[in-house]
Write a protein that holds these residues in place. Structure first.
Motif, PDB file in Angstrom:
ATOM      1  N   ILE A  44       5.071  -6.610 -17.494  1.00 19.01           N
ATOM      2  CA  ILE A  44       5.284  -6.746 -16.049  1.00 19.01           C
ATOM      3  C   ILE A  44       5.637  -5.388 -15.456  1.00 19.01           C
ATOM      4  CG2 ILE A  44       6.847  -7.730 -14.319  1.00 19.01           C
ATOM      5  CD1 ILE A  44       6.932 -10.266 -16.073  1.00 19.01           C
ATOM      6  N   GLY A  45       6.535  -4.675 -16.164  1.00 18.18           N
ATOM      7  CA  GLY A  45       6.917  -3.338 -15.693  1.00 18.18           C
ATOM      8  C   GLY A  45       5.748  -2.387 -15.675  1.00 18.18           C
ATOM      9  N   LEU A  46       4.879  -2.445 -16.675  1.00 21.43           N
ATOM     10  CA  LEU A  46       3.711  -1.567 -16.713  1.00 21.43           C
ATOM     11  C   LEU A  46       2.687  -1.954 -15.665  1.00 21.43           C
ATOM     12  CD1 LEU A  46       3.089  -0.988 -20.522  1.00 21.43           C
ATOM     13  CD2 LEU A  46       3.818   0.674 -18.812  1.00 21.43           C
ATOM     14  N   GLY A  47       2.698  -3.227 -15.264  1.00 20.43           N
ATOM     15  CA  GLY A  47       1.779  -3.647 -14.210  1.00 20.43           C
ATOM     16  C   GLY A  47       2.096  -2.959 -12.910  1.00 20.43           C
ATOM     17  N   GLU A  48       3.331  -2.566 -12.690  1.00 23.97           N
ATOM     18  CA  GLU A  48       3.749  -1.906 -11.458  1.00 23.97           C
ATOM     19  C   GLU A  48       3.703  -0.383 -11.568  1.00 23.97           C
ATOM     20  OE1 GLU A  48       7.599  -3.520 -10.840  1.00 23.97           O
ATOM     21  OE2 GLU A  48       6.847  -5.544 -10.519  1.00 23.97           O
ATOM     22  N   VAL A  49       3.451   0.147 -12.734  1.00 27.71           N
ATOM     23  CA  VAL A  49       3.413   1.589 -12.947  1.00 27.71           C
ATOM     24  C   VAL A  49       1.985   2.082 -12.728  1.00 27.71           C
ATOM     25  CG1 VAL A  49       3.667   3.391 -14.700  1.00 27.71           C
ATOM     26  CG2 VAL A  49       5.339   1.577 -14.541  1.00 27.71           C
ATOM     27  N   ALA A  50       1.884   3.221 -12.078  1.00 25.28           N
ATOM     28  CA  ALA A  50       0.568   3.810 -11.827  1.00 25.28           C
ATOM     29  C   ALA A  50       0.053   4.426 -13.123  1.00 25.28           C
ATOM     30  CB  ALA A  50       0.668   4.871 -10.743  1.00 25.28           C
ATOM     31  N   THR A  51      -1.094   3.948 -13.545  1.00 22.78           N
ATOM     32  CA  THR A  51      -1.691   4.505 -14.763  1.00 22.78           C
ATOM     33  C   THR A  51      -2.640   5.633 -14.386  1.00 22.78           C
ATOM     34  OG1 THR A  51      -3.505   2.918 -14.720  1.00 22.78           O
ATOM     35  CG2 THR A  51      -1.518   2.291 -15.956  1.00 22.78           C
ATOM     36  N   ARG A  52      -3.077   6.389 -15.350  1.00 20.53           N
ATOM     37  CA  ARG A  52      -3.976   7.516 -15.133  1.00 20.53           C
ATOM     38  C   ARG A  52      -5.296   7.038 -14.531  1.00 20.53           C
ATOM     39  NH1 ARG A  52      -5.817  10.385 -20.410  1.00 20.53           N
ATOM     40  NH2 ARG A  52      -6.600   8.303 -20.633  1.00 20.53           N
ATOM     41  N   TRP A  97      -5.821   4.307 -12.769  1.00 23.93           N
ATOM     42  CA  TRP A  97      -5.607   3.822 -11.404  1.00 23.93           C
ATOM     43  C   TRP A  97      -5.492   4.997 -10.433  1.00 23.93           C
ATOM     44  CZ3 TRP A  97      -1.518   4.249  -7.918  1.00 23.93           C
ATOM     45  CH2 TRP A  97      -1.601   3.424  -6.804  1.00 23.93           C
ATOM     46  N   ILE A  98      -4.718   6.025 -10.827  1.00 23.44           N
ATOM     47  CA  ILE A  98      -4.569   7.210  -9.969  1.00 23.44           C
ATOM     48  C   ILE A  98      -5.928   7.886  -9.764  1.00 23.44           C
ATOM     49  CG2 ILE A  98      -3.569   9.531  -9.828  1.00 23.44           C
ATOM     50  CD1 ILE A  98      -1.068   8.388 -11.171  1.00 23.44           C
ATOM     51  N   ARG A  99      -6.719   8.004 -10.841  1.00 25.01           N
ATOM     52  CA  ARG A  99      -8.049   8.617 -10.749  1.00 25.01           C
ATOM     53  C   ARG A  99      -8.934   7.832  -9.776  1.00 25.01           C
ATOM     54  NH1 ARG A  99     -10.014   9.207 -16.265  1.00 25.01           N
ATOM     55  NH2 ARG A  99      -8.784  11.101 -16.255  1.00 25.01           N
ATOM     56  N   SER A 100      -8.900   6.512  -9.880  1.00 27.30           N
ATOM     57  CA  SER A 100      -9.743   5.711  -8.984  1.00 27.30           C
ATOM     58  C   SER A 100      -9.274   5.830  -7.533  1.00 27.30           C
ATOM     59  CB  SER A 100      -9.760   4.252  -9.423  1.00 27.30           C
ATOM     60  OG  SER A 100      -8.506   3.654  -9.218  1.00 27.30           O
ATOM     61  N   GLU A 101      -7.949   5.898  -7.318  1.00 25.85           N
ATOM     62  CA  GLU A 101      -7.429   6.059  -5.964  1.00 25.85           C
ATOM     63  C   GLU A 101      -7.839   7.417  -5.379  1.00 25.85           C
ATOM     64  OE1 GLU A 101      -5.637   3.941  -3.857  1.00 25.85           O
ATOM     65  OE2 GLU A 101      -6.280   2.448  -5.351  1.00 25.85           O
ATOM     66  N   LEU A 102      -7.733   8.455  -6.195  1.00 26.30           N
ATOM     67  CA  LEU A 102      -8.138   9.784  -5.724  1.00 26.30           C
ATOM     68  C   LEU A 102      -9.630   9.836  -5.413  1.00 26.30           C
ATOM     69  CD1 LEU A 102      -6.015  12.137  -8.003  1.00 26.30           C
ATOM     70  CD2 LEU A 102      -5.744  11.722  -5.551  1.00 26.30           C
ATOM     71  N   GLN A 103     -10.451   9.184  -6.235  1.00 20.95           N
ATOM     72  CA  GLN A 103     -11.893   9.148  -5.974  1.00 20.95           C
ATOM     73  C   GLN A 103     -12.180   8.399  -4.676  1.00 20.95           C
ATOM     74  OE1 GLN A 103     -13.527   7.460  -9.539  1.00 20.95           O
ATOM     75  NE2 GLN A 103     -13.598   9.444 -10.607  1.00 20.95           N
TER      76      GLN A 103
END
Length: 188
Positions: free
Chosen positions: A144-152, A154-160
């Protein structure tokens, strides 16, 4: 006068020794001999183990065959048990009458050990289940905690996505060309 008689009777009556509570009682004599039940149980287990081996069966067979051969083939004055072998039957009955209770005693002791081992195994299983449940809850909390953490990824897709959005806005003319300066209304 009556008081003197009473005093005289009480002084003549046998007195019981006073029981002291701060001292242990003297040991009583027993009719039966005392024995250590644990030592007796270990001895019975050793005997039961021996009675359950092939070695015992072989030795018992050899002794019975020797007994029968001796009492058939030996001279009459050296024989100690004639043909119906009553003494042999008595010896085998005596051996069986002692072997059966010793074997039962050994089985009871084994049942007690098995019961204790089973109880220990049950407690160990309960502890293992509790530990497993605890670890499962911890792993679920981590997920659950990792579900709320930004993964690499996810960040890459957001930046794209942001980059695509900026390119679209640039193409649409929302941004000024190079060198042009446009004043934003909100800048003050």
């Amino acid at each position: 006068m009556a008081t003197e008689e009473r005093d005289q009777r009480t002084s003549e009556a046998p007195r019981r020794p006073r029981i002291r509570l701060d001292q242990p009682r003297a040991p009583r004599r027993r009719l039966l001999p005392e024995y250590d039940p644990e030592a007796f149980g270990r001895l019975s287990e050793r005997i039961a183990r021996f009675l359950g081996t092939g070695r015992f069966i072989v030795w018992m067979t050899v002794i019975i065959i020797a007994w029968v051969i001796w009492n058939i083939a030996a001279p009459k004055d050296l024989r100690f048990d004639e043909y119906p072998f009553i003494f042999l039957t008595l010896m085998l009955s005596l051996q069986a009458s002692y072997a059966a209770p010793l074997i039962l005693l050994a089985q009871n002791r084994q049942d007690d050990r098995d019961r204790v081992n089973l109880e220990q195994d049950r407690k160990q299983n309960e502890r293992s289940i509790a530990d497993t449940e605890y670890l499962s809850r911890e792993v679920a909390a981590l997920r659950i905690g990792l579900g709320e953490v930004a993964t690499r990824d996810w960040i890459r897709s957001e930046l794209q996505d942001l980059l695509k959005e900026l390119e679209e806005q640039h193409r649409a003319g929302v941004f000024p060309a190079d060198g042009e300066r446009v004043r934003d209304v909100d800048d003050r």
